[in-house]
Scaffold this motif. Structure first.
Motif, PDB file in Angstrom:
ATOM      1  N   ASP A   1     -11.444 -47.586 -13.492  1.00 38.13           N
ATOM      2  CA  ASP A   1     -10.026 -47.846 -13.281  1.00 38.13           C
ATOM      3  C   ASP A   1      -9.693 -47.577 -11.816  1.00 38.13           C
ATOM      4  N   GLY A   2      -8.763 -48.336 -11.263  1.00 38.69           N
ATOM      5  CA  GLY A   2      -8.303 -48.090  -9.910  1.00 38.69           C
ATOM      6  C   GLY A   2      -8.940 -49.000  -8.879  1.00 38.69           C
ATOM      7  N   MET A   3      -8.405 -48.898  -7.662  1.00 41.16           N
ATOM      8  CA  MET A   3      -8.911 -49.635  -6.508  1.00 41.16           C
ATOM      9  C   MET A   3      -9.442 -48.607  -5.503  1.00 41.16           C
ATOM     10  N   TYR A   4     -10.576 -48.912  -4.868  1.00 37.09           N
ATOM     11  CA  TYR A   4     -11.254 -47.919  -4.041  1.00 37.09           C
ATOM     12  C   TYR A   4     -11.659 -48.516  -2.703  1.00 37.09           C
ATOM     13  N   ILE A   5     -11.642 -47.674  -1.681  1.00 38.66           N
ATOM     14  CA  ILE A   5     -12.154 -48.086  -0.380  1.00 38.66           C
ATOM     15  C   ILE A   5     -12.646 -46.849   0.372  1.00 38.66           C
ATOM     16  N   THR A   6     -13.719 -47.031   1.132  1.00 42.35           N
ATOM     17  CA  THR A   6     -14.224 -45.987   2.022  1.00 42.35           C
ATOM     18  C   THR A   6     -14.603 -46.630   3.346  1.00 42.35           C
ATOM     19  N   PRO A   7     -14.321 -45.966   4.472  1.00 42.03           N
ATOM     20  CA  PRO A   7     -14.795 -46.493   5.754  1.00 42.03           C
ATOM     21  C   PRO A   7     -16.274 -46.236   5.993  1.00 42.03           C
ATOM     22  N   GLU A   8     -16.910 -45.465   5.111  1.00 41.54           N
ATOM     23  CA  GLU A   8     -18.338 -45.177   5.253  1.00 41.54           C
ATOM     24  C   GLU A   8     -19.169 -46.441   5.024  1.00 41.54           C
TER      25      GLU A   8
ATOM     26  N   THR B   1     -16.486 -55.360  -1.561  1.00 41.85           N
ATOM     27  CA  THR B   1     -16.266 -55.922  -0.226  1.00 41.85           C
ATOM     28  C   THR B   1     -16.778 -54.952   0.831  1.00 41.85           C
ATOM     29  N   GLY B   2     -17.262 -55.481   1.951  1.00 38.21           N
ATOM     30  CA  GLY B   2     -17.697 -54.620   3.045  1.00 38.21           C
ATOM     31  C   GLY B   2     -18.507 -55.368   4.068  1.00 38.21           C
ATOM     32  N   GLU B   3     -19.294 -54.615   4.853  1.00 37.27           N
ATOM     33  CA  GLU B   3     -20.167 -55.196   5.886  1.00 37.27           C
ATOM     34  C   GLU B   3     -19.364 -55.987   6.923  1.00 37.27           C
ATOM     35  N   HIS B   4     -18.295 -55.393   7.446  1.00 40.63           N
ATOM     36  CA  HIS B   4     -17.475 -56.150   8.393  1.00 40.63           C
ATOM     37  C   HIS B   4     -18.199 -56.336   9.725  1.00 40.63           C
ATOM     38  N   PHE B   5     -17.908 -57.467  10.385  1.00 38.60           N
ATOM     39  CA  PHE B   5     -18.537 -57.807  11.655  1.00 38.60           C
ATOM     40  C   PHE B   5     -17.621 -58.754  12.405  1.00 38.60           C
ATOM     41  N   THR B   6     -17.858 -58.896  13.705  1.00 37.96           N
ATOM     42  CA  THR B   6     -17.078 -59.820  14.513  1.00 37.96           C
ATOM     43  C   THR B   6     -17.629 -61.224  14.334  1.00 37.96           C
ATOM     44  N   PRO B   7     -16.793 -62.211  13.982  1.00 36.82           N
ATOM     45  CA  PRO B   7     -17.303 -63.582  13.821  1.00 36.82           C
ATOM     46  C   PRO B   7     -18.011 -64.040  15.096  1.00 36.82           C
ATOM     47  N   GLY B   8     -19.172 -64.658  14.920  1.00 36.78           N
ATOM     48  CA  GLY B   8     -19.880 -65.216  16.053  1.00 36.78           C
ATOM     49  C   GLY B   8     -20.598 -64.219  16.927  1.00 36.78           C
ATOM     50  N   ALA B   9     -20.611 -62.944  16.536  1.00 37.45           N
ATOM     51  CA  ALA B   9     -21.217 -61.916  17.385  1.00 37.45           C
ATOM     52  C   ALA B   9     -22.707 -61.736  17.126  1.00 37.45           C
ATOM     53  N   GLY B  10     -23.271 -62.574  16.283  1.00 39.88           N
ATOM     54  CA  GLY B  10     -24.702 -62.474  16.013  1.00 39.88           C
ATOM     55  C   GLY B  10     -24.972 -61.637  14.776  1.00 39.88           C
ATOM     56  N   GLY B  11     -26.255 -61.432  14.497  1.00 34.91           N
ATOM     57  CA  GLY B  11     -26.637 -60.704  13.289  1.00 34.91           C
ATOM     58  C   GLY B  11     -26.870 -61.657  12.138  1.00 34.91           C
ATOM     59  N   ASP B  12     -27.559 -61.170  11.145  1.00 33.91           N
ATOM     60  CA  ASP B  12     -27.950 -61.977   9.992  1.00 33.91           C
ATOM     61  C   ASP B  12     -26.948 -61.770   8.864  1.00 33.91           C
TER      62      ASP B  12
ATOM     63  N   ALA C   1      -4.611 -46.391  -6.218  1.00 33.55           N
ATOM     64  CA  ALA C   1      -5.474 -46.729  -5.085  1.00 33.55           C
ATOM     65  C   ALA C   1      -6.098 -45.453  -4.530  1.00 33.55           C
ATOM     66  N   TYR C   2      -7.366 -45.541  -4.134  1.00 36.41           N
ATOM     67  CA  TYR C   2      -8.107 -44.383  -3.621  1.00 36.41           C
ATOM     68  C   TYR C   2      -8.785 -44.731  -2.300  1.00 36.41           C
ATOM     69  N   THR C   3      -8.683 -43.846  -1.341  1.00 36.11           N
ATOM     70  CA  THR C   3      -9.557 -43.865  -0.167  1.00 36.11           C
ATOM     71  C   THR C   3     -10.495 -42.675  -0.311  1.00 36.11           C
ATOM     72  N   PHE C   4     -11.805 -42.922  -0.366  1.00 35.28           N
ATOM     73  CA  PHE C   4     -12.741 -41.857  -0.701  1.00 35.28           C
ATOM     74  C   PHE C   4     -13.826 -41.711   0.368  1.00 35.28           C
ATOM     75  N   ALA C   5     -14.551 -40.623   0.271  1.00 31.00           N
ATOM     76  CA  ALA C   5     -15.725 -40.389   1.121  1.00 31.00           C
ATOM     77  C   ALA C   5     -16.751 -39.612   0.319  1.00 31.00           C
TER      78      ALA C   5
END
Length: 509
Positions: A266-273, A294-305, A128-132
């Motif tokens: 190979d591997g699993m990756y995630i970045t907060p960027e 996966t990404g583009e997190h948002f608050t449910p019902g908070a608006g946006g497209d 597993a990798y956390t990258f930037a």
């Protein structure tokens, strides 16, 4: 690269569709333990309990492994982005070590369980990798690598990965895993049944009376009597400890496309960027892997497209992995606790027989398996070495939680107050295009109005049945969503996701 043509359905559910449903109980029940929720936390708890000889009934409002766990990215890892440096500062070195140990043992326990039950769940050991990509984030990555290594993980800072683009740095943690979560959970459900456990689908629990014994009431009026109760509904449907003040819901989008195996990293990756980007692949036929982004997190019902969010995610995947034909897209929902540590243990300070598991912050697979073992220990009178770390009653974290707590409450208060003020626009049902929805005043009531693809209009109350916040429409997923605590409803008002347990009331239009 049209991701809109992709099936709006989880790949995990699409590849292992549900069979015949397990019917609700045909009468009142009495069991040792009632588990509410048949996701990773609920089924893991039930499995541990039946192995110790307890009589267990699992009560699922929808279908087994079709909720949050059926929509996960399916990484089974103790590396939870940038958690260990924070834990080292807020919980001390011992707290960080307990967190790492509990999550690592959960991964090993899942591997042992899959082998014991003979579950073919596409298990793959990987790193597993956390990258930037931004060099400004390298100091944080170096600090995280040091903290994770001191916590006992096989972690190191690296500058090279198997991704098809350069990174400024990454934290690499070896000996992690990925699998097909639905195959694993359906195999676990079969194991529970073989040991005498009972599983019921389409059984929504709406009432809880604590005592000796406890009593649950279902939507159909069935009563379940149990010595102990486990609330494993992701967001607690019963919240006598006001846990909703310590949880914030977030939704993330997922797109998936076949990729030539030679191009698959190979591997699993995630970045907060870039508002989070998570990458992994899965087996997908001869010579191919399935790329899952996966990404583009948002608050449910908070608006946006939401449709535009899907487009941004697909464009990012295409920019980095070449021309892709997306076959699936879906969304997952998580709850973040205000101190980044899950809440697993007694439902409230005075609770003796009701346990809860929630707040996994996007890492519910290892967290859910950990919770199952911890809650089984609590119910059977054994001591878990990390029970204090996860205890929802923890007092020492109150000061540490204060900034996140205040922000969460400010966001909720903004909706409670702001949603009740008159709007500057007054849309009417005539303004709605097919497939669209909006909150509007109809007949003196604030209604959530939706126009079906065939032009049919339907209206329901716009107030969430949990605590009364006003819902908003998610056109991409065709759902009403509550911005306060994440409840979700179908256009007809039926509950898709809690904590709400009652549908939105019907309105005439």
């Amino acid at each position: 690269m049209d991701q809109q043509a992709a099936t709006l359905r989880s790949y995990w559910i699409d590849t292992v569709p549900p069979g015949d449903p397990a019917p609700p109980p045909d009468g009142d029940l009495t069991v040792d333990v009632a588990v509410i929720g048949a996701g990773i936390a609920g089924l893991s708890t039930a499995w541990e309990l039946v192995r110790r000889g307890r009589g267990v009934a699992v009560l699922e409002a929808d279908r087994i492994a079709a909720g949050v766990t059926g929509h996960t990215t399916a990484k089974l890892s103790a590396q939870h982005t940038l958690i260990y440096d924070r834990l080292r500062r807020t919980r001390g070195a011992d707290g960080a070590r307990l967190y790492a140990r509990s999550q690592t043992e959960a991964i090993r326990h899942a591997a042992q369980t899959a082998a014991e039950l003979g579950i073919d769940c596409d298990w793959e050991d990987t790193d597993a990798y956390t990258f930037a990509q931004d060099p400004a984030h390298v100091p944080a990555l170096r600090a995280e690598a040091t903290a994770a290594r001191e916590a006992g993980l096989p972690a190191e800072f690296v500058t090279e990965t198997a991704l098809p683009f350069p990174v400024a740095g990454a934290v690499r943690v070896a000996e992690q895993a990925q699998f097909h979560p639905r195959k694993y959970l359906l195999g676990l459900a079969d194991g529970i049944r073989r040991l005498g456990g009972e599983l019921y689908e389409g059984t929504r629990v709406v009432g809880l009376k604590e005592g000796e014994p406890c009593e649950l009431t279902t939507e159909a009026g069935t009563r379940i009597t149990a010595d102990a109760v486990v609330v494993a509904t992701h967001y607690p449907v019963f919240d006598r400890a006001l846990l909703f003040t310590r949880l914030s819901p977030r939704r993330e989008l997922v797109v998936a496309a076949p990729l030539d195996a030679a191009r698959a990293p190979d591997g699993m990756y995630i970045t907060p960027e870039e508002n989070t980007r998570s990458v992994r692949t899965a087996p997908h036929g001869d010579g191919e892997r399935l790329l899952i982004v996966t990404g583009e997190h948002f608050t449910p019902g908070a608006g946006g497209d939401t449709e535009e969010r899907f487009e941004r995610l697909a464009r990012w995947a295409g920019r980095h992995f070449g021309e892709l034909t997306f076959t699936h897209r879906w969304a997952t929902q998580d709850n973040d606790s205000t101190d980044s540590v899950p809440l697993v243990g007694p439902l409230h300070p005075g609770s003796r027989h009701v346990q809860v598991a929630t707040g996994f912050g996007g890492w519910g697979l290892s967290g859910g398996i950990m919770a199952g073992r911890l809650l089984c220990d609590r119910i059977t009178g054994r001591e878990s070495p990390w029970s204090e770390l996860y205890d929802p009653r923890r007092i020492a974290s109150v000061v540490r939680e204060a900034p996140a707590f205040l922000k969460q409450q400010a966001d909720v208060a903004r909706h409670f107050v702001g949603d009740r003020l008159p709007g500057t626009t007054r849309p009417s049902p005539d303004d709605l295009a097919p497939g669209d929805g909006a909150v509007m005043h109809v007949g003196g009531h604030r209604c959530a109005v939706h126009r079906d693809t065939d032009g049919t209009l339907r209206a329901v109350s716009a107030r969430c049945t949990h605590l009364g916040c006003v819902v908003a429409f998610n056109r991409a997923e065709q759902a009403w969503e509550c911005p306060c605590h994440g409840s979700r409803f179908a256009p007809d008002g039926s509950v898709l996701q809690g904590p709400a347990v009652r549908p939105l009331e019907q309105r005439d239009i």
